[in-house]
Motif scaffolding. Structure first.
Motif, PDB file in Angstrom:
ATOM      1  N   ILE A  10       0.863  -1.256  -0.036  1.00 16.43           N
ATOM      2  CA  ILE A  10       0.079   0.029   0.037  1.00 16.43           C
ATOM      3  C   ILE A  10       0.718   1.245  -0.010  1.00 16.43           C
ATOM      4  CG2 ILE A  10      -1.722   1.197   1.358  1.00 16.43           C
ATOM      5  CD1 ILE A  10      -3.141  -1.343   1.964  1.00 16.43           C
ATOM      6  N   ASN A  11       1.959   1.237   0.961  1.00  9.58           N
ATOM      7  CA  ASN A  11       2.924   2.508   0.834  1.00  9.58           C
ATOM      8  C   ASN A  11       3.451   2.598  -0.520  1.00  9.58           C
ATOM      9  OD1 ASN A  11       1.937   3.087   3.341  1.00  9.58           O
ATOM     10  ND2 ASN A  11       4.152   2.005   4.494  1.00  9.58           N
ATOM     11  N   ALA A  12       3.914   1.665  -0.836  1.00  5.08           N
ATOM     12  CA  ALA A  12       4.563   1.664  -2.292  1.00  5.08           C
ATOM     13  C   ALA A  12       3.684   2.174  -3.476  1.00  5.08           C
ATOM     14  CB  ALA A  12       5.088   0.085  -2.807  1.00  5.08           C
ATOM     15  N   ARG A  13       2.299   1.779  -3.494  1.00  4.96           N
ATOM     16  CA  ARG A  13       1.460   2.177  -4.406  1.00  4.96           C
ATOM     17  C   ARG A  13       1.305   3.717  -4.162  1.00  4.96           C
ATOM     18  NH1 ARG A  13      -4.414   0.703  -2.591  1.00  4.96           N
ATOM     19  NH2 ARG A  13      -4.084   2.836  -1.545  1.00  4.96           N
ATOM     20  N   ASP A  14       1.033   4.172  -2.767  1.00  4.05           N
ATOM     21  CA  ASP A  14       0.939   5.566  -2.769  1.00  4.05           C
ATOM     22  C   ASP A  14       1.943   6.399  -3.229  1.00  4.05           C
ATOM     23  OD1 ASP A  14      -1.264   4.984   0.373  1.00  4.05           O
ATOM     24  OD2 ASP A  14      -1.585   5.014  -2.052  1.00  4.05           O
ATOM     25  N   ALA A  15       3.386   5.895  -3.023  1.00  2.00           N
ATOM     26  CA  ALA A  15       4.380   6.652  -3.040  1.00  2.00           C
ATOM     27  C   ALA A  15       4.500   6.875  -4.681  1.00  2.00           C
ATOM     28  CB  ALA A  15       5.728   5.902  -2.665  1.00  2.00           C
ATOM     29  N   VAL A  16       4.276   5.679  -5.362  1.00  3.64           N
ATOM     30  CA  VAL A  16       4.315   5.656  -6.850  1.00  3.64           C
ATOM     31  C   VAL A  16       3.334   6.712  -7.365  1.00  3.64           C
ATOM     32  CG1 VAL A  16       3.987   4.400  -9.126  1.00  3.64           C
ATOM     33  CG2 VAL A  16       5.389   3.401  -7.127  1.00  3.64           C
ATOM     34  N   ILE A  17       1.967   6.565  -6.827  1.00  4.78           N
ATOM     35  CA  ILE A  17       0.834   7.417  -7.610  1.00  4.78           C
ATOM     36  C   ILE A  17       1.543   8.944  -7.225  1.00  4.78           C
ATOM     37  CG2 ILE A  17      -1.618   8.150  -7.118  1.00  4.78           C
ATOM     38  CD1 ILE A  17      -2.105   5.167  -6.853  1.00  4.78           C
ATOM     39  N   SER A  18       1.889   9.247  -5.960  1.00  2.00           N
ATOM     40  CA  SER A  18       2.244  10.698  -5.684  1.00  2.00           C
ATOM     41  C   SER A  18       3.219  11.103  -6.685  1.00  2.00           C
ATOM     42  CB  SER A  18       2.671  10.627  -4.250  1.00  2.00           C
ATOM     43  OG  SER A  18       3.642  11.446  -3.970  1.00  2.00           O
ATOM     44  N   LEU A  19       4.263  10.264  -6.965  1.00  2.00           N
ATOM     45  CA  LEU A  19       5.345  10.704  -7.920  1.00  2.00           C
ATOM     46  C   LEU A  19       4.710  10.858  -9.412  1.00  2.00           C
ATOM     47  CD1 LEU A  19       8.292   8.304  -6.868  1.00  2.00           C
ATOM     48  CD2 LEU A  19       8.283  10.911  -6.970  1.00  2.00           C
ATOM     49  N   ILE A  20       3.741  10.094  -9.804  1.00  2.00           N
ATOM     50  CA  ILE A  20       2.932  10.275 -11.059  1.00  2.00           C
ATOM     51  C   ILE A  20       2.298  11.694 -10.809  1.00  2.00           C
ATOM     52  CG2 ILE A  20       1.189   9.736 -12.510  1.00  2.00           C
ATOM     53  CD1 ILE A  20       1.886   6.589 -11.854  1.00  2.00           C
ATOM     54  N   ASP A  21       1.589  12.357  -9.898  1.00  2.00           N
ATOM     55  CA  ASP A  21       1.002  13.323  -9.908  1.00  2.00           C
ATOM     56  C   ASP A  21       1.944  14.506  -9.976  1.00  2.00           C
ATOM     57  OD1 ASP A  21      -1.957  12.117  -7.826  1.00  2.00           O
ATOM     58  OD2 ASP A  21      -1.794  12.339  -9.829  1.00  2.00           O
ATOM     59  N   ASN A  22       3.024  14.159  -9.161  1.00  2.00           N
ATOM     60  CA  ASN A  22       4.263  15.273  -9.531  1.00  2.00           C
ATOM     61  C   ASN A  22       4.589  15.515 -10.841  1.00  2.00           C
ATOM     62  OD1 ASN A  22       4.009  15.408  -6.573  1.00  2.00           O
ATOM     63  ND2 ASN A  22       6.104  14.520  -6.160  1.00  2.00           N
ATOM     64  N   GLU A  23       4.630  14.282 -11.471  1.00  2.00           N
ATOM     65  CA  GLU A  23       5.219  14.482 -12.993  1.00  2.00           C
ATOM     66  C   GLU A  23       4.092  15.255 -13.848  1.00  2.00           C
ATOM     67  OE1 GLU A  23       7.616  11.672 -15.826  1.00  2.00           O
ATOM     68  OE2 GLU A  23       5.445  11.135 -15.514  1.00  2.00           O
ATOM     69  N   ARG A  24       2.912  14.823 -13.435  1.00  2.00           N
ATOM     70  CA  ARG A  24       1.669  15.762 -14.215  1.00  2.00           C
ATOM     71  C   ARG A  24       1.846  17.138 -13.804  1.00  2.00           C
ATOM     72  NH1 ARG A  24      -2.412  11.107 -12.392  1.00  2.00           N
ATOM     73  NH2 ARG A  24      -2.393   9.481 -14.336  1.00  2.00           N
ATOM     74  N   GLU A  25       2.187  17.491 -12.652  1.00  2.00           N
ATOM     75  CA  GLU A  25       2.368  18.898 -12.403  1.00  2.00           C
ATOM     76  C   GLU A  25       3.454  19.633 -12.989  1.00  2.00           C
ATOM     77  OE1 GLU A  25       0.077  21.006 -10.591  1.00  2.00           O
ATOM     78  OE2 GLU A  25      -1.050  19.305 -11.287  1.00  2.00           O
ATOM     79  N   GLY A  26       4.309  18.726 -13.698  1.00  2.00           N
ATOM     80  CA  GLY A  26       5.353  19.549 -14.442  1.00  2.00           C
ATOM     81  C   GLY A  26       6.790  19.028 -13.804  1.00  2.00           C
ATOM     82  N   GLU A  27       6.747  18.186 -12.630  1.00  2.00           N
ATOM     83  CA  GLU A  27       8.086  17.985 -12.046  1.00  2.00           C
ATOM     84  C   GLU A  27       8.937  16.905 -12.894  1.00  2.00           C
ATOM     85  OE1 GLU A  27       7.075  18.263  -7.556  1.00  2.00           O
ATOM     86  OE2 GLU A  27       8.497  16.694  -7.973  1.00  2.00           O
ATOM     87  N   GLN A  28      10.109  16.799 -12.586  1.00  2.00           N
ATOM     88  CA  GLN A  28      11.009  15.686 -12.971  1.00  2.00           C
ATOM     89  C   GLN A  28      10.953  14.717 -12.090  1.00  2.00           C
ATOM     90  OE1 GLN A  28      12.302  15.422 -16.088  1.00  2.00           O
ATOM     91  NE2 GLN A  28      14.013  16.777 -16.309  1.00  2.00           N
ATOM     92  N   ILE A  29      10.736  13.484 -12.533  1.00  2.00           N
ATOM     93  CA  ILE A  29      10.923  12.365 -11.682  1.00  2.00           C
ATOM     94  C   ILE A  29      11.654  11.400 -12.134  1.00  2.00           C
ATOM     95  CG2 ILE A  29       8.547  12.937 -10.625  1.00  2.00           C
ATOM     96  CD1 ILE A  29       7.672  10.091 -12.027  1.00  2.00           C
ATOM     97  N   ASP A  30      12.191  10.341 -11.388  1.00  2.00           N
ATOM     98  CA  ASP A  30      12.947   9.340 -11.659  1.00  2.00           C
ATOM     99  C   ASP A  30      12.039   8.059 -12.388  1.00  2.00           C
ATOM    100  OD1 ASP A  30      15.387   7.363 -10.040  1.00  2.00           O
ATOM    101  OD2 ASP A  30      14.593   6.993 -12.024  1.00  2.00           O
ATOM    102  N   ARG A  31      12.048   8.276 -13.475  1.00  2.00           N
ATOM    103  CA  ARG A  31      11.043   7.211 -14.391  1.00  2.00           C
ATOM    104  C   ARG A  31      11.754   5.884 -14.411  1.00  2.00           C
ATOM    105  NH1 ARG A  31       8.907   9.979 -20.009  1.00  2.00           N
ATOM    106  NH2 ARG A  31       7.157  10.776 -18.978  1.00  2.00           N
ATOM    107  N   ALA A  32      12.909   5.661 -14.326  1.00  2.00           N
ATOM    108  CA  ALA A  32      13.461   4.220 -14.084  1.00  2.00           C
ATOM    109  C   ALA A  32      13.161   3.691 -12.878  1.00  2.00           C
ATOM    110  CB  ALA A  32      14.987   4.325 -14.124  1.00  2.00           C
TER     111      ALA A  32
END
Lengths: 345, 98
Positions: free
Chosen positions: A149-171
């Motif tokens: 659950i924590n992993a899932r939430d961390a991933v989704i939060s990073l995806i939303d960051n990327e949607r807002e224009g942030e650079q994230i670690d895609r790998a």
């Protein structure tokens, strides 16, 4: 190799030897200075297991060794792996998880090779899961279930960051999502239930919020440009780190929230909606409209409805024939009461 | 035979048999060891010691490896086994998963 002159190996003795090998493996995985396994080490460990399994009863220790194999993983996971994961959060936790999963797979590969003799006969005789599966199951039960659950939430939060224009670690995201896929051991259930479902829900909520403010602020063409851009980015997201099976479901959500929900409001916009576009001959915007709405089931119905209301006199001949030609071919509902292009123009 | 393609199998008495890697990999056990990802120091050196297999048996096993490769490429010949070797040979075959 004769059985007669072989000394019987006692379980305690034999296991003590195996423990040394397992400790060596753990050291290598943890990055401590430890010389690599030599082929002699390998043969000795394999031979010990072999001998302990081929001794005459009551010294045939196959069952005990099978259990101890599993216990070795459980012990390592509970004493080293879980504590290190529990003390980290968010992106750091994801990185640790990826590292530990990699280590775990290496550990399974090695231990299952030392204990290989069990895979040959014992597991088949008792219809037990093979060593490879046992090893993976340990990680699944002890680590994955606790952290999913924590992993899932961390991933989704990073995806939303990327949607807002942030650079994230895609790998990193790709590696984490590979865990969700691999842990399913051939089935996509875990990925779908433990990740995809929540991700889709979050995506829908995200675009619903965006749409509700865009529909008020933007003109129809601008809104459609944004929608098209969003769809393009989401598709890109799939190709970089989501599993390919997510693509249709993801795009469907985005289309629904951005287009289906607001279709009528969009088209009826007074100064920039369908009427205005037809009147002003905005071919590019109209073709974008067609492209976007044709992907939604029955998406072109409201569009066709608009076209039917348009008098041919309000549009230039080129735009009209373009539109009518399009609607003739693709929109069955537009075929009722067709104005004939030749006579009207 | 190039050095990189060979592996040395050593019997309990210290006898060294140099065979092609391809032949040795007929044994699943040897194959597992040689294909372990990255971490076997001796996989580079290519030497395996079998403290429990005697020279006579190991010799027969090497012969078997080559016969097995031949057989799978179509040549159907017989593999001669002296009866007194059978038990030991079978046990070694089991051990090596051949």
């Amino acid at each position: 190799m004769t059985m007669n002159d072989r000394k019987t190996i006692d379980l305690e003795q034999g296991w003590e030897f195996m423990e040394k090998g397992i400790t060596k493996l753990k050291n290598i995985l943890e990055g401590r200075p430890e010389p690599q396994f030599s082929s002699e080490d390998y043969m000795m460990l394999y031979t010990t297991i072999y001998n302990m399994c081929t001794q005459k009863p009551p010294h045939d220790y196959s069952q005990q060794l099978y259990d101890k194999y599993k216990e070795a993983f459980e012990e390592y996971i509970t004493s080293s792996v879980l504590p290190s994961l529990r003390e980290k959060h968010d992106e750091f936790m994801l990185r640790e998880l990826v590292k530990r999963w990699g280590n775990h797979k290496v550990m399974v590969r090695w231990l299952s090779r030392f204990f290989y003799y069990l895979d040959r006969y014992f597991i088949a005789r008792r219809s037990l899961p093979p060593l490879n599966e046992v090893g993976l199951m340990c990680f699944r039960e002890l680590v994955y279930q606790e952290l999913k659950i924590n992993a899932r939430d961390a991933v989704i939060s990073l995806i939303d960051n990327e949607r807002e224009g942030e650079q994230i670690d895609r790998a990193l995201l790709k590696n984490v999502l590979d865990i969700f896929v691999e842990i399913g051991m051939g089935l996509m259930e875990d990925y779908e239930n433990d990740f995809e479902e929540a991700m889709l829900k979050d995506t829908a909520a995200y675009y619903s919020r965006k749409a509700s403010s865009w529909i008020l602020e933007d003109s129809c063409p601008d809104y459609m440009l944004k929608a098209e851009e969003c769809l393009k980015r989401e598709k890109d997201r799939v190709s970089h780190y989501l599993h390919s099976s997510s693509e249709p479901k993801l795009l469907e959500k985005v289309q629904h929230e951005l287009l289906s929900v607001y279709a009528n409001q969009l088209l009826e916009k007074e100064h920039s909606g369908c009427h205005a576009l037809l009147r002003d001959d905005k071919v590019e915007d109209l073709s974008r409209m067609f492209r976007l709405f044709s992907k939604i089931p029955k998406g072109l119905d409201p569009v066709a409805g608009m076209f039917k209301q348009v008098h041919p006199k309000e549009t230039t001949p080129i735009a009209a024939s373009l539109i009518l030609g399009v609607s003739w071919r693709y929109i069955p509902s537009a075929k009722t009461k067709p104005p004939s292009p030749a006579s009207e123009l | 035979m190039r050095k990189e393609d060979t592996v040395k199998l050593i019997s309990s008495e210290g006898f060294e048999f140099v065979v092609d890697k391809k032949a040795a990999m007929v044994s699943q056990t040897i194959r597992n060891m040689l294909t372990s990802p990255g971490s076997f120091a001796e996989a580079q050196l290519g030497e395996v010691t079998f403290p429990e297999i005697s020279t006579t048996i190991l010799e027969k096993i090497c012969q078997y490896f080559y016969w097995s490769l031949q057989y799978s490429s179509g040549k159907e010949t017989e593999f001669p086994i002296e009866p007194e070797l059978t038990l030991e040979l079978m046990m070694a075959a089991n051990y090596l998963h051949t």
